[in-house]
Write a protein that holds these residues in place. Structure first.
Motif, PDB file in Angstrom:
ATOM      1  N   GLU A  19     -53.027 -83.279  -5.859  1.00 39.58           N
ATOM      2  CA  GLU A  19     -54.196 -82.396  -5.962  1.00 39.58           C
ATOM      3  C   GLU A  19     -54.459 -81.671  -4.644  1.00 39.58           C
ATOM      4  O   GLU A  19     -54.698 -80.459  -4.624  1.00 39.58           O
ATOM      5  N   ALA A  20     -54.409 -82.417  -3.540  1.00 42.94           N
ATOM      6  CA  ALA A  20     -54.667 -81.821  -2.228  1.00 42.94           C
ATOM      7  C   ALA A  20     -53.578 -80.823  -1.846  1.00 42.94           C
ATOM      8  O   ALA A  20     -53.865 -79.748  -1.303  1.00 42.94           O
ATOM      9  N   LEU A  21     -52.319 -81.151  -2.140  1.00 44.10           N
ATOM     10  CA  LEU A  21     -51.222 -80.221  -1.840  1.00 44.10           C
ATOM     11  C   LEU A  21     -51.322 -78.951  -2.668  1.00 44.10           C
ATOM     12  O   LEU A  21     -51.049 -77.858  -2.163  1.00 44.10           O
ATOM     13  N   ASP A  27     -47.945 -72.303  -2.426  1.00 46.79           N
ATOM     14  CA  ASP A  27     -46.598 -71.762  -2.605  1.00 46.79           C
ATOM     15  C   ASP A  27     -45.520 -72.834  -2.646  1.00 46.79           C
ATOM     16  O   ASP A  27     -44.363 -72.537  -2.948  1.00 46.79           O
ATOM     17  N   ALA A  28     -45.876 -74.061  -2.353  1.00 42.64           N
ATOM     18  CA  ALA A  28     -44.896 -75.149  -2.355  1.00 42.64           C
ATOM     19  C   ALA A  28     -44.615 -75.610  -3.776  1.00 42.64           C
ATOM     20  O   ALA A  28     -45.483 -75.562  -4.647  1.00 42.64           O
ATOM     21  N   GLU A  29     -43.398 -76.069  -3.995  1.00 44.48           N
ATOM     22  CA  GLU A  29     -43.048 -76.676  -5.276  1.00 44.48           C
ATOM     23  C   GLU A  29     -43.243 -78.178  -5.126  1.00 44.48           C
ATOM     24  O   GLU A  29     -42.628 -78.811  -4.265  1.00 44.48           O
ATOM     25  N   ILE A  30     -44.101 -78.738  -5.953  1.00 41.82           N
ATOM     26  CA  ILE A  30     -44.462 -80.143  -5.851  1.00 41.82           C
ATOM     27  C   ILE A  30     -43.784 -80.925  -6.977  1.00 41.82           C
ATOM     28  O   ILE A  30     -43.932 -80.584  -8.147  1.00 41.82           O
ATOM     29  N   TRP A  31     -43.037 -81.951  -6.579  1.00 41.04           N
ATOM     30  CA  TRP A  31     -42.376 -82.832  -7.544  1.00 41.04           C
ATOM     31  C   TRP A  31     -43.090 -84.171  -7.556  1.00 41.04           C
ATOM     32  O   TRP A  31     -43.307 -84.779  -6.505  1.00 41.04           O
ATOM     33  N   ALA A  32     -43.432 -84.663  -8.731  1.00 39.16           N
ATOM     34  CA  ALA A  32     -44.034 -85.978  -8.903  1.00 39.16           C
ATOM     35  C   ALA A  32     -42.934 -86.969  -9.243  1.00 39.16           C
ATOM     36  O   ALA A  32     -42.256 -86.814 -10.254  1.00 39.16           O
ATOM     37  N   LEU A  33     -42.740 -87.963  -8.400  1.00 38.40           N
ATOM     38  CA  LEU A  33     -41.715 -88.975  -8.617  1.00 38.40           C
ATOM     39  C   LEU A  33     -42.394 -90.335  -8.705  1.00 38.40           C
ATOM     40  O   LEU A  33     -42.873 -90.867  -7.705  1.00 38.40           O
ATOM     41  N   GLY A  34     -42.424 -90.886  -9.912  1.00 44.02           N
ATOM     42  CA  GLY A  34     -43.113 -92.141 -10.131  1.00 44.02           C
ATOM     43  C   GLY A  34     -42.165 -93.291 -10.367  1.00 44.02           C
ATOM     44  O   GLY A  34     -41.098 -93.116 -10.952  1.00 44.02           O
ATOM     45  N   THR A  35     -42.580 -94.466  -9.919  1.00 44.63           N
ATOM     46  CA  THR A  35     -41.790 -95.652 -10.206  1.00 44.63           C
ATOM     47  C   THR A  35     -41.996 -96.096 -11.645  1.00 44.63           C
ATOM     48  O   THR A  35     -41.223 -96.888 -12.171  1.00 44.63           O
ATOM     49  N   ASN A  36     -43.049 -95.587 -12.279  1.00 44.21           N
ATOM     50  CA  ASN A  36     -43.326 -95.899 -13.679  1.00 44.21           C
ATOM     51  C   ASN A  36     -43.972 -94.679 -14.334  1.00 44.21           C
ATOM     52  O   ASN A  36     -44.415 -93.754 -13.651  1.00 44.21           O
ATOM     53  N   ALA A  37     -44.011 -94.671 -15.652  1.00 43.75           N
ATOM     54  CA  ALA A  37     -44.505 -93.512 -16.400  1.00 43.75           C
ATOM     55  C   ALA A  37     -45.979 -93.225 -16.133  1.00 43.75           C
ATOM     56  O   ALA A  37     -46.391 -92.054 -16.116  1.00 43.75           O
ATOM     57  N   LEU A  38     -46.780 -94.253 -15.930  1.00 43.69           N
ATOM     58  CA  LEU A  38     -48.203 -94.057 -15.666  1.00 43.69           C
ATOM     59  C   LEU A  38     -48.425 -93.285 -14.366  1.00 43.69           C
ATOM     60  O   LEU A  38     -49.212 -92.332 -14.316  1.00 43.69           O
ATOM     61  N   ALA A  41     -47.207 -89.625 -14.831  1.00 40.10           N
ATOM     62  CA  ALA A  41     -48.142 -88.847 -15.649  1.00 40.10           C
ATOM     63  C   ALA A  41     -49.394 -88.453 -14.864  1.00 40.10           C
ATOM     64  O   ALA A  41     -49.874 -87.316 -14.974  1.00 40.10           O
ATOM     65  N   ALA A  42     -49.899 -89.375 -14.058  1.00 39.12           N
ATOM     66  CA  ALA A  42     -51.089 -89.074 -13.259  1.00 39.12           C
ATOM     67  C   ALA A  42     -50.812 -87.934 -12.280  1.00 39.12           C
ATOM     68  O   ALA A  42     -51.625 -87.015 -12.108  1.00 39.12           O
ATOM     69  N   MET A  43     -49.641 -87.962 -11.642  1.00 37.01           N
ATOM     70  CA  MET A  43     -49.299 -86.908 -10.678  1.00 37.01           C
ATOM     71  C   MET A  43     -49.004 -85.587 -11.377  1.00 37.01           C
ATOM     72  O   MET A  43     -49.363 -84.522 -10.876  1.00 37.01           O
ATOM     73  N   LYS A  44     -48.357 -85.633 -12.527  1.00 37.96           N
ATOM     74  CA  LYS A  44     -48.063 -84.410 -13.282  1.00 37.96           C
ATOM     75  C   LYS A  44     -49.368 -83.751 -13.717  1.00 37.96           C
ATOM     76  O   LYS A  44     -49.547 -82.542 -13.577  1.00 37.96           O
ATOM     77  N   LYS A  45     -50.282 -84.560 -14.226  1.00 36.12           N
ATOM     78  CA  LYS A  45     -51.584 -84.053 -14.656  1.00 36.12           C
ATOM     79  C   LYS A  45     -52.367 -83.441 -13.491  1.00 36.12           C
ATOM     80  O   LYS A  45     -53.146 -82.512 -13.674  1.00 36.12           O
ATOM     81  N   ALA A  46     -52.132 -83.950 -12.289  1.00 33.98           N
ATOM     82  CA  ALA A  46     -52.829 -83.457 -11.092  1.00 33.98           C
ATOM     83  C   ALA A  46     -52.302 -82.108 -10.624  1.00 33.98           C
ATOM     84  O   ALA A  46     -52.891 -81.484  -9.748  1.00 33.98           O
ATOM     85  N   GLY A  47     -51.169 -81.655 -11.198  1.00 33.25           N
ATOM     86  CA  GLY A  47     -50.689 -80.324 -10.849  1.00 33.25           C
ATOM     87  C   GLY A  47     -49.270 -80.228 -10.326  1.00 33.25           C
ATOM     88  O   GLY A  47     -48.856 -79.166  -9.858  1.00 33.25           O
ATOM     89  N   ALA A  48     -48.503 -81.308 -10.407  1.00 37.00           N
ATOM     90  CA  ALA A  48     -47.105 -81.241  -9.954  1.00 37.00           C
ATOM     91  C   ALA A  48     -46.314 -80.296 -10.863  1.00 37.00           C
ATOM     92  O   ALA A  48     -46.563 -80.222 -12.060  1.00 37.00           O
ATOM     93  N   HIS A  49     -45.370 -79.591 -10.271  1.00 38.04           N
ATOM     94  CA  HIS A  49     -44.558 -78.632 -11.029  1.00 38.04           C
ATOM     95  C   HIS A  49     -43.467 -79.316 -11.847  1.00 38.04           C
ATOM     96  O   HIS A  49     -43.130 -78.869 -12.936  1.00 38.04           O
ATOM     97  N   MET A  50     -42.880 -80.365 -11.294  1.00 39.78           N
ATOM     98  CA  MET A  50     -41.818 -81.115 -11.964  1.00 39.78           C
ATOM     99  C   MET A  50     -42.180 -82.591 -11.850  1.00 39.78           C
ATOM    100  O   MET A  50     -42.887 -82.990 -10.930  1.00 39.78           O
TER     101      MET A  50
END
Length: 138
Positions: A19-21, A27-38, A41-50
């Protein structure tokens, strides 16, 4: 500039970083990399591009990122209640990306000389440093 945000467990810290990024580095591309689906999903919902989940996805993606961001635990094997595997910790530590880590004492490591701050303040400092890194690269 590609920023890989790595988190596990519930993804709360990763979500706050994404969210802060998204606000500070639009202009940055933000990737959410989770150790688990939860967490993913939280990072993707927060606005990650991938977004991707799991050990291999984290290891491969971190090698391709310009910056890897998260808490200190992402470079400590067996942290986050075992979600950070030795391979994840090694790959993040060894990749060429600039590592921007929030110091946290919750992973059984006490960082001497680092002042204790609220997580929100640490995330502000993290995103400020990432924005400065992006500005230097232009």
């Amino acid at each position: 500039m590609t920023i890989a945000v790595v988190d596990g467990m519930g993804g709360g810290v990763g979500k706050a970083i994404v969210e802060a990024l998204a606000r500070r580095c639009p202009d940055a591309e933000i990737w959410a990399l989770g150790t688990n689906a939860l967490a993913t999903a939280a990072m993707k919902k927060a606005g990650a591009h991938m977004a991707a989940t799991g050990e291999n996805a984290i290891c491969v993606s971190c090698r391709r990122a310009d910056i890897v961001a998260g808490s200190l635990g992402i470079v400590l094997a067996e942290s986050m209640m075992g979600e950070i595997t030795p391979r994840i910790a090694h790959e993040i530590s060894a990749c060429n990306a600039q590592k921007m880590l929030i110091p946290t004492n919750k992973c059984h490591v006490n960082l001497i000389g680092v002042r204790d701050q609220p997580m929100g303040q640490q995330i502000d400092e993290l995103t400020e440093q990432i924005a400065a890194e992006i500005a230097k690269s232009k």
